[in-house]
Write an enzyme that holds these catalytic residues in place. Sequence first.
Site, PDB file in Angstrom:
ATOM      1  CD  GLN A   1      -2.903   0.982   2.415  1.00 32.68           C
ATOM      2  OE1 GLN A   1      -2.795   0.061   3.213  1.00 32.68           O
ATOM      3  NE2 GLN A   1      -3.886   1.842   2.470  1.00 32.68           N
ATOM      4  N   GLY A   2       0.517   2.227  -0.842  1.00 29.70           N
ATOM      5  CA  GLY A   2       1.244   3.484  -0.931  1.00 29.70           C
ATOM      6  C   GLY A   2       0.370   4.681  -0.639  1.00 29.70           C
TER       7      GLY A   2
ATOM      8  CB  SER B   1       1.468   6.639   5.275  1.00 31.58           C
ATOM      9  OG  SER B   1       0.341   6.043   5.870  1.00 31.58           O
TER      10      SER B   1
ATOM     11  CD  GLU C   1      -5.780  -0.345   5.808  1.00 26.72           C
ATOM     12  OE1 GLU C   1      -4.623  -0.600   6.193  1.00 26.72           O
ATOM     13  OE2 GLU C   1      -6.113   0.755   5.361  1.00 26.72           O
TER      14      GLU C   1
ATOM     15  CB  SER D   1      -4.368   7.659  14.270  1.00 25.50           C
ATOM     16  OG  SER D   1      -5.152   8.819  14.037  1.00 25.50           O
TER      17      SER D   1
END
Length: 411
Positions: free
Chosen positions: A130-131, A133, A248, A385
């Site tokens: 996964q790209g 962050s 996700e 978060s």
Amino acid sequence: MDLASTPRTEAFRCGVRRFLAEHLPPGWRGLGALSVAERARFTPRWRETLREHGYLGVAWPEEYGGAGLSTLEQSALQEEFVRAGVPLLPLPTDPFGFSLIGPTILRWGTEEQKRHFIPRILSGEHRWVQGYSEPDAGSDLFALRTSARLVDDAWVVNGQKVWQTAGDSANWIFVLARTEPSAARARGLSLLLVPIEQPGVEVRPIRTLTGEAEFCEVFFTDARTDAGHVVGARGDGAKVALTLLGYERGAASGALYAGYRVELERLIELIRSRGLDADAGVRRRLAWCWSKVEILRVLGLKTLASVQAGATPGPESSILKLYAAEYHARITELALDLLGSDAMVRSGDPGAAKIGVDPLGTPNSPSAWQHAFLTARAGTIYGGSSQIQRTTLGEQVLGLPREPRPEGGRT
């Protein structure tokens, strides 16, 4: 109605149990009972066994190589594998292919993309990471700076991504990049599918508190990918990206509790071994953990019912992600309290999971629980978060007033 106990689902579940009995090694005690070397030998062979018997991508359409089964049957499969202590997604990159980009391509991709990428996820030819962050964006998904411009028949990508789980074993990355620099922040993004094995891509491992390097950072310097490798409409990447985040946060939701139940039973063994099963304070904290695992089971069934009805994961998927992450931090904290001074020194055999819940057979050692404790803290950050999940639920689910944003802030 218990969604997990329909006659068709139970018949399928029995077939899964027969498969496991026939194909697991004699005396199988769970993946956690294997040494690191034994797991390295077992997992690729096991993945090939799953592929040969049609147990990968079971809910995907048959025309793309899946089994065309229902989400209820997929959940039953996940649950039985957890109870047997055996991986359904054996390779470190498999969760990103099967739980994230695969469903997203099926939802938003073109017919050409589905026929090209889905079979290669199943075969293992394409190993995804996964790209999303970036170092300067924090939890602000739409503050990213990685850019892509269309030059002739290819996207040219420049920028940096960070916290790529299993990035050092992937050969493809799905990248959220800014393709429309003049558009508003959330409206100028596109989701691109980029091959990693090319001169313009550099992958660097990141060593964490656990002493391992399960995360990476990826640098793009004029990296290229085909013009047709954009999922969804150009500039519509925010919508596609949020759909993927829903997958996700809800991944394996129907069977998520099963992993926590295995871990809870292991904790009970630790309590007994320490002679603390009659301690009122310990029993009270254990009861709290048991009740939360049951709530996770109900939340998972609720999510499963929504998916079975044809709904695309939305902001409500943050409930399950938030609940699971905060629960796992609390139960691993209890485990270290039970270990007492033994928790200060790494001793005994390590756990099997790099992130997430350890599988059946994991030792009740200080080393294993220390690792689980440290990674549980990361679980309150990765995938969005806990603070971001609370904001999402407050604003998008409960309809509370939006949190004040600074000028030029997140949209």
